[in-house]
Write an enzyme that holds these catalytic residues in place. Structure first.
Site, PDB file in Angstrom:
ATOM      1  N   ASP A 128       0.856  -1.180   0.000  1.00  0.00           N
ATOM      2  CA  ASP A 128       0.000   0.000   0.000  1.00  0.00           C
ATOM      3  C   ASP A 128       0.897   1.238   0.000  1.00  0.00           C
ATOM      4  O   ASP A 128       2.126   1.131  -0.004  1.00  0.00           O
ATOM      5  CB  ASP A 128      -0.931  -0.023   1.213  1.00  0.00           C
ATOM      6  CG  ASP A 128      -0.152   0.050   2.505  1.00  0.00           C
ATOM      7  OD1 ASP A 128       1.091   0.166   2.467  1.00  0.00           O
ATOM      8  OD2 ASP A 128      -0.780  -0.010   3.581  1.00  0.00           O
ATOM      9  N   ASP A 183      -8.383  -6.844   0.491  1.00  0.00           N
ATOM     10  CA  ASP A 183      -7.383  -7.145   1.517  1.00  0.00           C
ATOM     11  C   ASP A 183      -7.951  -6.704   2.846  1.00  0.00           C
ATOM     12  O   ASP A 183      -8.737  -5.755   2.908  1.00  0.00           O
ATOM     13  CB  ASP A 183      -6.063  -6.402   1.265  1.00  0.00           C
ATOM     14  CG  ASP A 183      -6.153  -4.942   1.667  1.00  0.00           C
ATOM     15  OD1 ASP A 183      -5.744  -4.612   2.803  1.00  0.00           O
ATOM     16  OD2 ASP A 183      -6.644  -4.120   0.856  1.00  0.00           O
ATOM     17  N   CYS A 190     -12.797 -29.447   7.394  1.00  0.00           N
ATOM     18  CA  CYS A 190     -11.681 -28.593   6.997  1.00  0.00           C
ATOM     19  C   CYS A 190     -10.401 -29.418   6.980  1.00  0.00           C
ATOM     20  O   CYS A 190     -10.157 -30.211   7.887  1.00  0.00           O
ATOM     21  CB  CYS A 190     -11.553 -27.436   7.985  1.00  0.00           C
ATOM     22  SG  CYS A 190     -10.158 -26.335   7.644  1.00  0.00           S
ATOM     23  N   CYS A 194      -7.271 -28.110   6.889  1.00  0.00           N
ATOM     24  CA  CYS A 194      -6.098 -27.305   7.248  1.00  0.00           C
ATOM     25  C   CYS A 194      -5.299 -28.054   8.315  1.00  0.00           C
ATOM     26  O   CYS A 194      -5.838 -28.926   9.004  1.00  0.00           O
ATOM     27  CB  CYS A 194      -6.509 -25.923   7.745  1.00  0.00           C
ATOM     28  SG  CYS A 194      -6.997 -25.835   9.472  1.00  0.00           S
ATOM     29  N   CYS A 205      -7.056 -28.087  11.804  1.00  0.00           N
ATOM     30  CA  CYS A 205      -8.218 -28.968  11.969  1.00  0.00           C
ATOM     31  C   CYS A 205      -7.841 -30.439  11.881  1.00  0.00           C
ATOM     32  O   CYS A 205      -8.515 -31.289  12.456  1.00  0.00           O
ATOM     33  CB  CYS A 205      -9.299 -28.615  10.962  1.00  0.00           C
ATOM     34  SG  CYS A 205     -10.128 -27.054  11.371  1.00  0.00           S
ATOM     35  N   HIS A 256      -5.670 -21.697  10.342  1.00  0.00           N
ATOM     36  CA  HIS A 256      -7.034 -22.120   9.981  1.00  0.00           C
ATOM     37  C   HIS A 256      -7.755 -21.019   9.209  1.00  0.00           C
ATOM     38  O   HIS A 256      -8.387 -21.279   8.179  1.00  0.00           O
ATOM     39  CB  HIS A 256      -7.844 -22.489  11.219  1.00  0.00           C
ATOM     40  CG  HIS A 256      -9.311 -22.644  10.927  1.00  0.00           C
ATOM     41  ND1 HIS A 256      -9.831 -23.771  10.331  1.00  0.00           N
ATOM     42  CD2 HIS A 256     -10.355 -21.783  11.085  1.00  0.00           C
ATOM     43  CE1 HIS A 256     -11.131 -23.616  10.145  1.00  0.00           C
ATOM     44  NE2 HIS A 256     -11.482 -22.419  10.596  1.00  0.00           N
TER      45      HIS A 256
END
Lengths: 399, 399
Positions: free
Chosen positions: A92, A286, A337, A339, A342, A368
């Site tokens: 940015d 974002d 999930c 991930c 999880c 996660h």
């Protein structure tokens, strides 16, 4: 080939599909970018972020300019290389942090929290402020922002704009918009200058539209942006106080924006707002929400997912694992999930880590939440492609 | 097959090779165990710890008993399952934390730092203390320690002993040793009791030798331990003030210890002490040093590794990345290290993260230090196997 390059693949009433090709890889849109503020997502290594199929990291010019300094990052080969990240990067302009430190951030304003009293002096030249590190005086001009962002070397960068507070008058908003337009012009001139020290050939510049909540000003700003050769458009300025107001402002800001450029909505990250923004034509977002939430014990979750979940949390888009109802909950956050969190951890374990003030809790929940967002965005892209967006929306929003 | 089981493969003057077979996998010895105090290595997820070839996690009975409580961990299927760790686990008796909170830890004592004033009352029954969480009164007896450790369900556990301060008299050391022997006997009785609630069939119990720095007491304690059917021996009590004293005490403690049981040296983790301990016949070690060092900016490094390294840090076994000399050092910690941190990050980046107080620094350095220790231990085992220990020692110690 000249990078970056934007291609629209498909446009529907639920959103559009596209691709931003950068020198560091392809970004499939709609896409959600994660904030690696000081060149890191707090508590999660970049090799892990990569494993989670993260498309883009957006780093912060204000912070990196003050530490370690643009020269150190440039010596490392740019911000991606510095943080060990092989994929695309954005930075940015640095403006948002300076203005939010001066005015207090939007959420503080809306909540009526006391404002920060930091020194901030805005003039035609730029924004004068004191470093939070050593008190030294800095003036962030449009030219300096471009210079630093060229040194940081991200694939896409933004022009400096004034980030005005929420509830200011039409006159104030207009004056601020006009100044931001002049800054945008100066940014573009600096960006195109051939002999800059850190000139990059593979960098794209986004202009940012202004106009607050005023339809007339939004139109003026869109006309201005369309007339300038920016690579992409950012939607900036006040978006209103509520999601309803935000949708109205987005309608104004998007109505006439030329459609061959990628459109980025700055700082928006709530699930519902993302679905709404995509439907209106936003390509990328974002926000710090998913990662900040994780560090504070919050896990993103699909509403109504667990049929036996307690009333007090199952209708929300996240659960707060600090709550004592999770002490003996030996299920993962989400049993479907995949991930790493999880697959290994239960809610009871995460609750224990949070209660024990272990930083592993923040890492595990951030992992996660990143995976959750990346999986959701992938399903959204598939949803647009296959015309099944109502089903996708219902799965992730519960309505 | 009954677990755990210990087998000695080879005995040399540089150390011995062996295997501890547990219900959760094989531990090749010599081995270094990492401390997952409150059921986590701070800032590093267990799936990452596994990727780094970590052999064992040693969790803390004192902490887990107070939070989340032995019952929660038992409900989760034991401490390994609770923390998402598939490999072997150990727990300590909980005594060390109680005594170090009461007396102050050994390093505080040696440095003459002010002692902690926490309540601690030792009697024949056990150690009475107040919970650091809510001030509630607890009495850790040998029986309670075994009960909790059976609930936590680690593969190997320890008897409760009194951890005496460094500089106490012969008489005090003898009285303490005798009490610890009585506690060891009570621990064993509790451990063998058939009808205990959390009785495990696959758990091994270590006794701990005492006697401080007094040769005669060390001999008495060794005779006592040898006469009892423990699975393994821990070397406890004061080991002296310096590495030289420690080597003398180890000679006393190991001289007549029966050699068919695995021998664990509690709380030792300096590189030099590990090499010396292995040469004297120690099989396993645990210590917080590698992980604590990482959280405070320290990276383990082989001395004299970088030919161009600065005099002020190259002779040490670690470098402190907080130092400003690393601001522009765009090399990895160790260019031959293949840990995720060295493959991605430079010293300059890690220095930036530390200066910016980013917790990612602690995770990344802990990951490096874990990998460093695991790689070193693997090379030590190979060094004993191939009779090349002088070369291995020289590589990792620089002498």
């Amino acid at each position: 080939m000249i990078f970056p390059k934007f291609e629209v693949k498909k446009t529907t009433s639920y959103g559009r599909l596209g691709t931003i090709l950068t020198a560091h890889g392809k970004i499939s849109t709609p896409s959600f970018f994660f904030c690696s503020t000081k060149a890191t997502i707090k508590g999660v290594d970049t090799w892990i972020i990569e494993k989670l199929n993260t498309p883009v990291l957006l780093a912060n010019t204000y912070h990196l300019m003050l530490h370690p300094g643009a020269d150190v990052v440039a010596d490392a080969g740019g911000v991606g290389s510095f943080m060990g990240w092989n994929g695309p990067t954005y930075t940015d302009s640095g403006g948002y942090q300076i203005f939010s430190l001066g005015y207090g951030c939007v959420s503080q304003e809306i909540k009526g929290s006391p404002r920060s009293k930091r020194y901030l002096k805005i003039s035609e030249a730029g924004a004068e402020f004191l470093s939070y590190r050593d008190g030294s005086k800095w003036c962030l001009t449009p030219e300096l922002s471009i210079h630093v962002q060229q040194a940081l070397g991200a694939d896409c960068i933004f022009t400096l704009d004034e980030c005005t507070p929420y509830h200011i008058s039409y006159e104030h908003t207009r004056a601020s918009m006009e100044q931001s337009h002049r800054w945008a012009q100066r940014s573009l001139t600096a960006f195109l200058k051939e002999d800059s020290v850190y000139k990059k050939t593979h960098q794209g510049l986004y202009g940012i539209s202004q106009g607050g909540i005023y339809p007339e000003l939004r139109r003026v700003s869109v006309d201005f942006l369309n007339s300038m050769p920016f690579f992409g458009h950012g939607i900036g300025g006040s978006l209103g106080k509520t999601s309803v107001e935000m949708r109205e402002v987005l309608d104004m800001a998007l109505e006439k924006l030329c459609s061959d450029r990628p459109i980025h909505l700055l700082g928006i990250g709530k699930i519902e707002d993302i679905f709404d923004g995509i439907a209106k034509g936003i390509d990328t977002f974002d926000c710090v929400i998913p990662t900040r939430l994780g560090r504070h014990g919050g896990a993103l979750i699909r509403p109504n997912y667990w049929s036996d979940a307690k009333e007090d949390y199952h209708s929300r888009s996240s659960i707060n694992l600090l709550k004592s109802c999770f002490k003996n909950d030996h299920r993962p956050i989400d049993e479907l999930c995949s991930c790493p969190t999880c697959l290994r951890y239960t809610r009871a374990y995460l609750h224990h880590l949070i209660k024990s003030k272990e930083i592993t809790a923040g890492s595990a929940l951030t992992i996660h939440n990143i995976f959750f967002m990346n999986t959701m965005m992938e399903e959204i892209r598939r949803g647009i492609d296959l015309n099944i967006m109502p089903e996708v929306r219902s799965k992730w929003l519960g309505r």
